[in-house]
Design a protein around this motif. Structure first.
Motif, PDB file in Angstrom:
ATOM      1  N   ALA A   1      -7.712   2.920  -5.427  1.00 11.87           N
ATOM      2  CA  ALA A   1      -8.585   3.124  -4.267  1.00 11.87           C
ATOM      3  C   ALA A   1     -10.035   2.799  -4.640  1.00 11.87           C
ATOM      4  O   ALA A   1     -10.747   2.110  -3.896  1.00 11.87           O
ATOM      5  N   GLN A   2     -10.462   3.283  -5.814  1.00 13.68           N
ATOM      6  CA  GLN A   2     -11.836   3.005  -6.246  1.00 13.68           C
ATOM      7  C   GLN A   2     -12.088   1.519  -6.434  1.00 13.68           C
ATOM      8  O   GLN A   2     -13.122   0.987  -6.033  1.00 13.68           O
TER       9      GLN A   2
ATOM     10  N   SER B   1       0.843  -1.201   0.000  1.00  8.68           N
ATOM     11  CA  SER B   1       0.000   0.000   0.000  1.00  8.68           C
ATOM     12  C   SER B   1       0.876   1.248   0.000  1.00  8.68           C
ATOM     13  O   SER B   1       0.518   2.271  -0.579  1.00  8.68           O
TER      14      SER B   1
ATOM     15  N   MET C   1      -5.227  -3.701  -0.331  1.00  7.44           N
ATOM     16  CA  MET C   1      -6.421  -3.872   0.507  1.00  7.44           C
ATOM     17  C   MET C   1      -6.347  -5.164   1.337  1.00  7.44           C
ATOM     18  O   MET C   1      -7.263  -5.444   2.114  1.00  7.44           O
TER      19      MET C   1
ATOM     20  N   ALA D   1      -4.179  -2.239  -6.141  1.00 13.48           N
ATOM     21  CA  ALA D   1      -5.343  -2.291  -5.250  1.00 13.48           C
ATOM     22  C   ALA D   1      -5.435  -3.590  -4.460  1.00 13.48           C
ATOM     23  O   ALA D   1      -5.702  -3.585  -3.259  1.00 13.48           O
TER      24      ALA D   1
ATOM     25  N   ALA E   1     -10.513  -0.903  -4.958  1.00 14.21           N
ATOM     26  CA  ALA E   1     -10.541  -1.559  -3.642  1.00 14.21           C
ATOM     27  C   ALA E   1     -11.919  -1.393  -2.995  1.00 14.21           C
ATOM     28  O   ALA E   1     -12.474  -2.345  -2.426  1.00 14.21           O
ATOM     29  N   HIS E   2     -12.477  -0.190  -3.101  1.00 14.29           N
ATOM     30  CA  HIS E   2     -13.832   0.010  -2.559  1.00 14.29           C
ATOM     31  C   HIS E   2     -14.844  -0.924  -3.246  1.00 14.29           C
ATOM     32  O   HIS E   2     -15.686  -1.543  -2.595  1.00 14.29           O
TER      33      HIS E   2
ATOM     34  N   GLU F   1     -16.826   5.623  -6.927  1.00 14.39           N
ATOM     35  CA  GLU F   1     -16.233   5.199  -5.649  1.00 14.39           C
ATOM     36  C   GLU F   1     -15.204   6.259  -5.204  1.00 14.39           C
ATOM     37  O   GLU F   1     -14.619   6.956  -6.033  1.00 14.39           O
TER      38      GLU F   1
ATOM     39  N   TRP G   1      -6.108   1.916   3.619  1.00 19.51           N
ATOM     40  CA  TRP G   1      -5.463   0.608   3.491  1.00 19.51           C
ATOM     41  C   TRP G   1      -5.227   0.009   4.874  1.00 19.51           C
ATOM     42  O   TRP G   1      -4.795   0.708   5.787  1.00 19.51           O
TER      43      TRP G   1
ATOM     44  N   THR H   1     -11.822   8.106  -4.128  1.00 27.24           N
ATOM     45  CA  THR H   1     -10.461   7.941  -4.648  1.00 27.24           C
ATOM     46  C   THR H   1      -9.422   7.848  -3.534  1.00 27.24           C
ATOM     47  O   THR H   1      -8.232   8.022  -3.776  1.00 27.24           O
ATOM     48  N   SER H   2      -9.878   7.593  -2.336  1.00 25.77           N
ATOM     49  CA  SER H   2      -8.897   7.201  -1.312  1.00 25.77           C
ATOM     50  C   SER H   2      -9.475   6.043  -0.512  1.00 25.77           C
ATOM     51  O   SER H   2     -10.702   5.850  -0.477  1.00 25.77           O
ATOM     52  N   TYR H   3      -8.586   5.272   0.073  1.00 22.46           N
ATOM     53  CA  TYR H   3      -8.991   4.051   0.758  1.00 22.46           C
ATOM     54  C   TYR H   3      -8.094   3.918   1.981  1.00 22.46           C
ATOM     55  O   TYR H   3      -6.891   4.147   1.883  1.00 22.46           O
TER      56      TYR H   3
END
Lengths: 545, 545
Positions: A49-50, A13, A86, A82, A52-53, A165, A171, A167-169
Motif C-alpha cells: 500500500a505504501q 488486489s 494499483m 503493489a 502504491a502511494h 505513506e 485499490w 498502509t492502506s490504499y
C-alpha cells in the motif's frame, strides 16, 4: 439463458488484501548472505500500500509500466503486489540479458519507473543514456547513491520513499482482462518479445499452482523460489503463495550451491523450484558435504529437461523431483509430471521423466510436418501448439501492430517444440523446430551467435549447435572456418565475443575445420554437425576464462 | 494497457473432453444395492456425446433447460457433462421437495426434458398434469414403462435413446458467462428460488475444490459423493473429479448407514462428502458393527454445523472431518476449516470446529444491526454478506424481473447467517438471523445450544428453536433424540448443560422424539418444529430448578 452469477473480477488486489489479512503472520524470508531476514505477509501488505502511494505521487497512473531489476527478495514481492493492484503494469527485467537487450526492453515496454537492487544498480546506470523514457529509479536494498543517475532521472531509495505513506490504499476496480505484468522472452531470434499477463491469467494460473495437479501449494508449505522473479513470474509462485498462505524463502542474489544449501538448512523449506542446472550444482555439493534435505516434500524442476539420473539422485535424498513444462508465453505452467496413481515406482518413473501431463485448462495439439494434427499415441510427433486462459495470444506491440505472427496459428501458440503426447496426456519433447540452445534455463540463439562469430574479420563461416552439458543442460559448440591458420585460436574468438555478449553466453567449445557441412540447399547441416560432435569427429578446443 | 493473453473461455465441454481423454480409465462406480457397478470417464465421455446427440434430436437447443430427477449415479454424471457442454442448462431437481414445490420449479425453470430415475418415475408422473412445459421424459436405470406418461409427454428409455448415436459431438463455442446449470434453494420461506450457475463459476469452483485449501481432490482420490447431485451441484465434486481425475463412488438411492458402509468396504474411497446427519448415522452404525474406514483421508462435512463430538469421534476412526460452509447461492464452497499450520491438536481443533477460513476468491463482511461493517476480531457479530466469482448476484427470473431483492445488498449476497470472523479469516456461524432466541433482552444462539446438547453422549441429535414465553419474550425449546429411552429425562440434560451455560440460558422446555424433522437437504426443519410446537404436537416436558 443468462447466468445469475456475480461479475466477480479476478484482480490481484484481492490477493494482496487477502494474504495480508488472513496470512498476516506467514513469513517471507530473504537470504542476506549469512542468514534469513524475515518479514510477514502482513508487512508485505502494508508496504504494498505504501509503495502504491509513493508510485502514485511519482505520477504512475493505471497502465503505466513499473519495471523491476531485482533479485528474488521481499522488495520484489512488494512490487508484485503493489504495481498490478494499483492498476499499473509490472515489467520484470531479466538481470541476465545483454546490455543491448536490456535497453531494448526498457524502451519497448516504455518503463516509467525502475526498481533496482543496489547490487546491480551500476549495471542499470550504464543503460540509462539510451532509455530516455525512464523518469524514476528506486534503489532497493541499499543507498540511493548506489545508482549514478544521469540527467533526467530522479533517484529514490525505496525504504525512504515509502516511509510515512499510509498502509492502506483504495485499490481501483479493474477488469480482470487488464494488463497486470509483462515479461520479455529472448527465446527466439531477433529482438526480445513481450508477453503481457492479465490479472485473470495470473489469478487462474495461481489457482492451478495451488491445485494438487500443479504444485499443490498450501498453508504449511514454505517455498524456496530459486527460479527468478524476473523469469516467467517465478513460475507463478509469488501469487500462489499469497493465495495459499505458503511461506516464501528467497535466495536474493545467492544462487550458488553453498548458500542455497545454507538457506535450506536455515529455512527448512517444504518445496523448492529451480532449473536443472541449479540442482546439478546442489547435488554435486551434497556429494562433498552431505546434508539432509528431506524437508523438501517436492522439488519442482522445469526450464529444460531433467536428466533421469538427477531424478533418481534426488529420490535418494528423499526430496523427490516433479518435472514440469512451460514457457514465458504460457505463464508458465503447461504440464506437470505427476504420475498416474497406483503405479509401481519403476512405471511411475517412466511418467516422471516426461514433461508432464497437460493441465486441465491447457489445450494441446501436435501439428505434423504436413500441417495435419497428429494423434496422442505416445509416438507420433509434431510441433506442440497450445491454447488456454493463461497462454498468450500475441506478443506485445506498443503501436498495436502484430509482432511475429508466425508464432501463432489459428489462435494457438506455436511452441517451437517438437513433441509427442501419450493417450493419457503426457507430453515428451523430442526436439526443437529452431536451433535454440537452452542453457541453465535461459536461451541462446544459435543463429545470433553464428552471426556474431562471423562478424569477426578473421572468420569465414561458423555454425553453432547445442551440445549436451552436464551442468547447464546445453551449451553452444562453434564450428568455424578461419582465413588464416594462425586464427585457429578459440580464446581469441571468445574474447571478441566478450565485447558484446554476457559471459554466460560465451561458448567454451570450438573446433576449426576447412568447411562447415551444408545441406543440399546450402544451409548449415546442423543435424550432421551434432552427429559428428557426438561421435567425437571434431578436434574440440576448450576455451574458458 | 491491454493484456496479450488469449480469450480462453472456461467452458465445461473442455472438462468432458479432458476427463474422457486423459482419465479414460478412471472409474465412476454406482452402488446397486449389492455391489458397485463401474464405468469409466472414457465411457462417460462417449455417453455424454451420445446423449447430446439424442437431446439435439429431441429439439433441445442452446439455453433450453434439461432437468434431472436422479440420484447420484453414472447417468447423472453423464447429464452433468452433456447438458452444459451442448449449451443447454442442467436443472437438478431436488428429489425431496414437496409435490407443490417440484411442480413450481419445473414450471418456473420451463424444463423441456426431464431425465428421471425409474425408482422415482411414479412420483414425477404425478406432477405432469401440472407441468405442460415438459415435452420429453427420459427414464434412466429402468424401463420406459416405469413412467406413466400423460398426454403430451413423450417417454424414452435412456440407454435405448442414446444407442447408436455418435460418440463424439462438436461442442459449441460458448461464452464462459453462459448459463450451465441451475439449482433451486428452498432455504427460505415462500417459493423456491433459482440460482443459475455459469460455465465460468462451475469451472472456477472446481479449481477451488482441487486446491488444497478446498478439498484437494487429485488423481488417486476416490470420492464417495453422498451429498446429492441435486443439491448445490454435489458441492462441486462432479466437475472437480473430471478436472482432477478423481474416481467417483456413487451411492445411488442407498443413503442409509448400512449400505454406505458396505460401499465404503467395497470401494475404499479416500474422500467422502455428506451432511452431518449422514455421519451421525454412520457413526451409530459403527458403534454396532465396527469397520475400518481409515481409507478416508478426509471427510468433508457441511450443510449444517458439525457437533464437536462428531469430529472427535471420526478422528478416533482415523477418518478426519473437514468442516466447510456454503450455500446453494455460493456454488457452494465459501469457507473450509483447514486449521493454520503448526498448531498442536487441541489448538487446531479450535479452528476445525469453525465454519472455516474464507476462501481466497470469496469476499466476506459482517453487517451489524445498525448497518455498520463489523471488524474481524473473532467476537463482533453481524449478518454475513459475501461476494465473489461463484456467488449468485440474483435469483432466476424468467421475465427478467428482480426476484427477492432483499437477499442482496450493494452487490453482496446476504446469507441470513449471523456470524463472527477471526482476524485470520475463520468464520463461525452463531445462528440464522431468524433463528436467534431473544430472551429477556439477551440473545441465545440456537446453534450453540444444539451443539452443547448434542455433545452429551446420551444424545443422538437435537434441534433448538425459539418459542414464545410470556415472561421473557422467547425461550429455547429442545427437541431431542436419545439413544436409550431411559435418557428421556429433561432434568438430566439440563443438569448436563448447567456445567457450561449460565442459568438464564438453560432451556426449560424439552420434548423427546424418534427423529428430528429435516428439510429436503437434510437440515433441521425449524419451521416445521416451530409449527408443530405451536399446534401442541409435542409432549413437552418442563424442567426447572
Amino acid at each position: 439463458m443468462r447466468s445469475t452469477m456475480q461479475e466477480g473480477q479476478l484482480t490481484l488486489s484481492r490477493l494482496v488484501d487477502y494474504s495480508r489479512r488472513v496470512f498476516a503472520d506467514t513469513t517471507v524470508s530473504t537470504w542476506n548472505g549469512a542468514e534469513l531476514e524475515t518479514v510477514t505477509f502482513g508487512q508485505i501488505g502494508d508496504r504494498a500500500a505504501q509503495f502504491a502511494h509513493a508510485l502514485a505521487k511519482l505520477g504512475v497512473a493505471p497502465g503505466d509500466r513499473v519495471a523491476t531489476f531485482l533479485w528474488n527478495n521481499d522488495a520484489h514481492q512488494v512490487a508484485y503486489g503493489a504495481v498490478p493492484a494499483m492498476g499499473a503494469v509490472l515489467h520484470t527485467i531479466n538481470l541476465r540479458i545483454s546490455a543491448e537487450q536490456a535497453v531494448y526492453v526498457i524502451r519497448h515496454a516504455d518503463d516509467k519507473v525502475i526498481v533496482v537492487d543496489a547490487t546491480v544498480a551500476p549495471m542499470l546506470a550504464r543503460y540509462m543514456a539510451s532509455t530516455p523514457n525512464v523518469e524514476h529509479v528506486i534503489v532497493a536494498n541499499g543507498p540511493a547513491s548506489a545508482f549514478d543517475a544521469p540527467a533526467g532521472v530522479t533517484v529514490h531509495q525505496l525504504d525512504e520513499l515509502i516511509a510515512g505513506e499510509p498502509t492502506s490504499y483504495a485499490w481501483p476496480e479493474l477488469s480482470e482482462r487488464a494488463a497486470a505484468a509483462m515479461c520479455y522472452t529472448s527465446g527466439t531470434t531477433g529482438d526480445p518479445k513481450g508477453v503481457v499477463y492479465s490479472h485473470r491469467s495470473c489469478w487462474l494460473h495461481a489457482m492451478q499452482v495451488c491445485m494438487r495437479s500443479g504444485m499443490g501449494l498450501a498453508q504449511g508449505d514454505s517455498v524456496l523460489a530459486v527460479v527468478p522473479m524476473f523469469h516467467a513470474m517465478s513460475w507463478g509462485i509469488p501469487y500462489a503463495a499469497m493465495m495459499a498462505g505458503a511461506a516464501l524463502v528467497m535466495p536474493g542474489r545467492f544462487l550458488q550451491p553453498e548458500p542455497l544449501l545454507a538457506m535450506m538448512a536455515a529455512g527448512r523449506p517444504t518445496f523448492a523450484a529451480a532449473v536443472p542446472s541449479i540442482w546439478q550444482g546442489v547435488s554435486a555439493q551434497l556429494d562433498v558435504v552431505p546434508q539432509d534435505i528431506s524437508h523438501l516434500r517436492a522439488i519442482f524442476v522445469g526450464g529444460s529437461a531433467v536428466p533421469h539420473a538427477m531424478i533418481r539422485k534426488f529420490d535418494g535424498y528423499r526430496a523427490p523431483i516433479t518435472h514440469g513444462w512451460g514457457m514465458t508465453e504460457t505463464s508458465p505452467l503447461g504440464s506437470v509430471a505427476h504420475p498416474p496413481a497406483g503405479l509401481d515406482d519403476e512405471r511411475a518413473f517412466g511418467y516422471r521423466v516426461t514433461q508432464g501431463r497437460i493441465l486441465p485448462a491447457m489445450e494441446a495439439r501436435l501439428i505434423g510436418e504436413d500441417g495435419s494434427e497428429q494423434p496422442w499415441d505416445g509416438d507420433s510427433v509434431g510441433e506442440l501448439e497450445v491454447r488456454g486462459p493463461w497462454v498468450t495470444g500475441a506478443y506485445y506491440s506498443p503501436d498495436g501492430a502484430v509482432a511475429d505472427d508466425s508464432k501463432f496459428h489459428d489462435g494457438w501458440l506455436r511452441t517451437g517444440d517438437v513433441a509427442h503426447i501419450t493417450s493419457d496426456g503426457y507430453l515428451t519433447l523430442v526436439d526443437r523446430t529452431k536451433d535454440l540452445i537452452k542453457t541453465g534455463g535461459e536461451w541462446i540463439s544459435s543463429v545470433e551467435l553464428e552471426n556474431l562469430v562471423m562478424s569477426s574479420p578473421a572468420v569465414i563461416e561458423a555454425a553453432v549447435v547445442a551440445v549436451p552439458d552436464e551442468k547447464w543442460g546445453e551449451r553452444p559448440f562453434v564450428l568455424a572456418v578461419v582465413k588464416d591458420p594462425a586464427d585457429r585460436d578459440a580464446r581469441k574468438h571468445r574474447a571478441f565475443l566478450a565485447a558484446t555478449l554476457p559471459r554466460w553466453q560465451l561458448p567454451e567449445r570450438w573446433a576449426f575445420v576447412e568447411e562447415v557441412p551444408k545441406t543440399s540447399v546450402g544451409k548449415f547441416n546442423k543435424m550432421a554437425i551434432r552427429a559428428s560432435y557426438a561421435e567425437g569427429a571434431y578436434e574440440v578446443v576448450e576455451a574458458r576464462d
